[in-house]
Design an enzyme around this catalytic site. Sequence first.
Site, PDB file in Angstrom:
ATOM      1  N   TYR A   1       7.162   4.516   0.665  1.00 39.57           N
ATOM      2  CA  TYR A   1       6.714   2.621   0.336  1.00 39.57           C
ATOM      3  C   TYR A   1       7.498   2.505  -1.268  1.00 39.57           C
ATOM      4  O   TYR A   1       8.332   1.750  -1.589  1.00 39.57           O
ATOM      5  CB  TYR A   1       5.825   2.506  -0.080  1.00 39.57           C
TER       6      TYR A   1
ATOM      7  N   LYS B   1       9.016   2.842   9.290  1.00 40.92           N
ATOM      8  CA  LYS B   1       8.901   4.545   8.180  1.00 40.92           C
ATOM      9  C   LYS B   1       8.411   5.304   7.716  1.00 40.92           C
ATOM     10  O   LYS B   1       7.604   5.730   8.631  1.00 40.92           O
ATOM     11  CB  LYS B   1       9.139   3.233   6.785  1.00 40.92           C
TER      12      LYS B   1
END
Length: 325
Positions: free
Chosen positions: A178, A95
Amino acid sequence: MTVQWGMLSTAAIGRVVAGAIRDSAEASFVAVAGRDANRAAAYAAELGVPRSYGSYDELLADDAIDAVYIPLPIAMHAEWTIRALQAGKHVLCEKPFVPAAAEAEACFDAAEKAGRLCVEGLMWRHHPQTVLAQRLLADGAIGRLAYIRAALTVDVPPGDIRRTGALGGGAVLDLGCYCVSAIRLFGGAPLRVSAEQVVDTAPGAGGCDLRLAATLALPGDVLAQFDVALDLPRRDELELVGTAGKIILPDPWICRQGHVVLERDGHAERLLAGPAGEDVAYRIEFEAVSRAIAGEVEPPFGRADAIEQAATLEAVRKAAAFSYG
């Protein structure tokens, strides 16, 4: 089938990941590549990985490697994801996958052309505590969802890779990914986005965001807010507020506590949700992706999810840049 993994990078997170799957029957690291052969060799020896390479291309040429894990700086994700796919490797890219929807589309176009899987690595989504929160919400444990609040802040010094604009730094990319993934997972794709930021003025920051706060309007009159920062004390927060209660994930992103809290009628209930720990979350993720590579299950998160994630991050960054001034 044990999927044979290679790693492009000698980043610190690789130590966590390699340790997490060391005893897995479904995933195994067999090679690591860095830009310096000696450093890569030392890193591989430290992790107990049998092969090392002094360039990423050398690893991609290794026919014994089934899949590649990419924890490179964000600015390098799209290039090396596509190159790995073109070399016939499946890809799990750390990510945030890419900062723009067009780059995500290009990566998945390459994956489809190569007949390989491409997955964005947001490991927290695979952990049992996240799955439990999804089930509680779906079962109506807190009534109808009305509000989502998320936060992630850390304190890192100027010059850190996360505060280096040329490498894809900035709070919303490194940390906001996130929060955005949580808002989308529980509330769906945003309809409207507004945001405010504080620009990082440190040398090398290149105008990226030091702090950012955003509000998102979601389907069904659900509102969501998140804030992120690279110069504040550590905060890991996620709560889902409904018409009849609240679900709190005390440690949503690293999964070190392994439980959720359900609040209803003035009472709080602590619900255990599987083994805790960052290493556990990574192991679950790698095994899920490895099973998909082996054809045993469908990919956990695919093209549409990754493109929507990148598009939302892009929208938040544009909204913040427009408002700054």
